[in-house]
Design a protein around this motif. Structure first.
Motif, mmCIF file in Angstrom:
data_model
loop_
_atom_site.group_PDB
_atom_site.id
_atom_site.type_symbol
_atom_site.label_atom_id
_atom_site.label_comp_id
_atom_site.label_asym_id
_atom_site.label_seq_id
_atom_site.Cartn_x
_atom_site.Cartn_y
_atom_site.Cartn_z
ATOM 1 N N TRP A 62 0.791 -1.408 -0.157
ATOM 2 C CA TRP A 62 -0.117 0.073 -0.026
ATOM 3 C C TRP A 62 0.831 1.337 0.058
ATOM 4 C CZ3 TRP A 62 -4.221 -1.215 4.210
ATOM 5 C CH2 TRP A 62 -5.251 -2.261 3.774
ATOM 6 N N LEU A 63 2.069 1.111 0.624
ATOM 7 C CA LEU A 63 2.812 2.314 0.947
ATOM 8 C C LEU A 63 3.533 2.726 -0.510
ATOM 9 C CD1 LEU A 63 4.528 4.368 2.252
ATOM 10 C CD2 LEU A 63 6.294 2.560 2.651
ATOM 11 N N TYR A 64 3.964 1.822 -1.305
ATOM 12 C CA TYR A 64 4.499 2.217 -2.589
ATOM 13 C C TYR A 64 3.480 2.367 -3.749
ATOM 14 C CZ TYR A 64 9.551 1.591 -1.671
ATOM 15 O OH TYR A 64 10.323 1.859 -0.919
ATOM 16 N N LYS A 65 2.165 1.890 -3.510
ATOM 17 C CA LYS A 65 1.032 2.495 -4.458
ATOM 18 C C LYS A 65 0.810 3.865 -4.315
ATOM 19 C CE LYS A 65 -0.648 -2.300 -4.947
ATOM 20 N NZ LYS A 65 -1.871 -3.320 -4.826
ATOM 21 N N ALA A 66 0.603 4.131 -2.925
ATOM 22 C CA ALA A 66 0.713 5.641 -2.542
ATOM 23 C C ALA A 66 1.677 6.509 -3.116
ATOM 24 C CB ALA A 66 0.195 5.668 -1.280
ATOM 25 N N LEU A 67 3.027 6.089 -2.741
ATOM 26 C CA LEU A 67 3.881 7.115 -3.173
ATOM 27 C C LEU A 67 4.204 7.138 -4.635
ATOM 28 C CD1 LEU A 67 6.886 5.993 -0.501
ATOM 29 C CD2 LEU A 67 5.400 8.134 -0.528
ATOM 30 N N THR A 68 3.873 6.066 -5.341
ATOM 31 C CA THR A 68 4.341 6.043 -6.842
ATOM 32 C C THR A 68 2.866 6.317 -7.576
ATOM 33 O OG1 THR A 68 3.781 3.646 -7.166
ATOM 34 C CG2 THR A 68 5.973 4.372 -6.562
ATOM 35 N N PHE A 69 1.803 6.316 -7.099
ATOM 36 C CA PHE A 69 0.611 6.398 -7.769
ATOM 37 C C PHE A 69 0.298 5.493 -9.004
ATOM 38 C CE2 PHE A 69 1.647 10.576 -5.714
ATOM 39 C CZ PHE A 69 0.598 11.091 -5.404
#
Length: 501
Positions: A62-69
């Protein structure tokens, strides 16, 4: 204002934030300058892959999906690390005001070991995983320091934060338990009555149970079964745990070499001064002797328990992870020593706790030395990539091979350029934890796409033992061609002569 006055005057929240922002950024600066893709970073960057959910770390996805859009994890280093470091600076500020309502510069040194943990350098080496591990520490600190206005807030919010921390990196549970122990000691030192101590223990136990329960219904169901298997009771688990503790102690001992041993001995001596003051505080309590003895025994027990939390929960699982990245609990042990040393030194002289800056500077020096080792490893990796890609590209048979298998020969002699550094700072070899010459995942960056990943390396290893003539015979490897398939077989690194310059 004289400099001496600045060192002991009360600091505002903005000044404390700026101090921690500078201190935390300094610690990660060598890693950013090295810009070295560390082990798993190679395949994650190649595939923009996440795959953390199967490791029980759903919130990393979830963190990387949020950071990378995006729906995956393209490489955006160092943005995640910078973001996590900013969050850590804010968390350490919160912890400082939690421990010291009127903090001075010397007070700010006490919680800093949570970040200036030498073994945390391996966690932060991962360009993908490192920021998530750092944010798990941030979540634990906020869980410890949260004080809501209502009972439901004090019960629920820390539990959610703890579940978030475990879902980012399970080892952070060791840090939470260790900080709970420090919290108990802090309340005892300020003379909290038994009723308050029982209430504190009850709150922390409830938060622990609820936090694990939230994790169990959110991230845990996605975890691969092989990662959750515990020690077998039929295979003498106590003996296995004892062996693992001894192994961890051996690796931690690598840190105490040369001047670092002296620094640690001085820190221990200062902590013992604080411990003596702790005993005096317990003796002054207006309670029956039996209660004072019981409380003293509980406080004394906290020290070995926090030491045991260095490996902590990893001792209980069948697959024991021996990496330095699992020793996040060492930061809590250092924080405890710093806290006791601070309590012992402040009554002697208000500027005396500045001694605590010395072990922090030693750790900072270690960080910069580690950054240079990463740079050497990057140079070796680039050289290996250039050599292998050139040999493959210059032979038509290899370029057109259906598949090329690569073996991996593990050795601690690949990085010859860091021999002197490893001799003076043996812990750096443990932190680096790279004992191979090349990963197959590196080759696509040079346009070589027919080399398969490490899991099939056994095919190349078998060929190396069968005496086929080599198409390429280099210093570090041989390349064989059998039909339409190639095989890269690594050689044992040469012992070489003793380097003298």
């Amino acid at each position: 204002m004289r400099m001496s006055d600045f060192l002991v005057r009360e600091l505002g929240r903005r000044q404390v934030v700026l101090f921690f922002l500078l201190a935390t950024m300094l610690y990660i600066l060598p890693l950013i300058l090295a810009d070295f893709p560390y082990i798993d970073d190679n395949w994650r960057s190649l595939a923009a892959g996440d795959a953390w959910a199967g490791q029980g770390r759903l919130f990393m996805d979830w963190l990387y999906k949020a950071l990378t859009f995006t729906g995956a994890a393209p490489n955006i280093f160092p943005l995640p690390l910078l973001t996590a470091t900013l969050a850590m600076a804010l968390a350490l500020t919160r912890l400082t005001f939690h421990y010291f309502p009127e903090p001075t510069l010397t007070s700010c040194l006490v919680p800093l070991p949570l970040w200036y943990n030498p073994f945390l350098l391996q966690n932060l080496s991962y360009q993908y995983d490192g920021p998530g591990m750092a944010l798990s520490l941030v979540a634990v600190i906020y869980a410890i320091t949260f004080g809501g206005s209502t009972r439901i807030q004090r019960w629920l919010v820390p539990s959610v934060l703890l579940a978030l921390a475990i879902g980012l990196y399970q080892i952070s549970l060791n840090v939470f338990l260790g900080l709970c122990g420090v919290e108990l000691l802090r309340h005892v030192h300020r003379g909290a009555p038994w009723s308050e101590l029982r209430r504190l223990a009850g709150w922390k136990l409830a938060q622990l149970v609820l936090g694990i329960s939230i994790y169990a219904v959110t991230a845990y169901p996605f975890t691969n079964a092989t990662r959750t298997e515990l020690l077998s009771y039929s295979a003498d688990p106590l003996l296995q745990i004892g062996t693992r503790i001894a192994w961890v102690a051996e690796k931690v001992a690598l840190l105490f070499h040369g001047g670092y041993s002296t620094v640690f001995v001085v820190l221990m001596a200062c902590a013992l001064i604080g411990g003596a003051g702790f005993v005096r505080q317990i003796r002054l309590r207006n309670e029956p002797p039996a209660k004072r003895w019981l409380l003293g025994g509980i406080c004394l027990l906290m020290v070995p328990l926090i030491v045991l939390l260095l490996p902590g929960m990893t001792l209980l699982f069948r697959d024991f992870n021996e990496g330095a990245r699992t020793l996040m609990g060492f930061g809590v042990l250092l924080l405890l020593l710093f806290y006791l040393a601070y309590l012992g030194l402040v009554p002697l002289h208000r500027r005396l706790p500045l001694i605590l800056a010395v072990p922090l500077l030693a750790t900072l020096s270690l960080s910069f030395a580690y950054g240079r080792v990463l740079t050497m490893e990057k140079t070796l990796a680039n050289s290996a990539l250039h050599s292998l890609s050139h040999d493959i590209a210059s032979h038509r048979e290899l370029r057109e091979a259906k598949r090329i298998y690569m073996s991996v020969t593990y050795s601690d002699r690949w990085l010859a350029g860091a021999t002197g550094t490893f001799k003076q700072l043996p812990v750096l070899r443990y932190l680096l934890n790279i004992d191979y010459f090349m990963l197959a995942e590196n080759l696509p960056s040079a346009g070589i796409t027919n080399v398969v990943a490490e899991r099939e390396r056994r095919n190349a290893t078998r060929v190396g033992y069968q005496g086929f003539p080599a198409l390429v015979d280099s210093l570090y490897y041989r390349i064989y061609l059998i039909g339409d398939y190639g095989f890269i077989v690594m050689k044992e690194p040469p012992h070489g002569r003793l380097l003298q310059w």
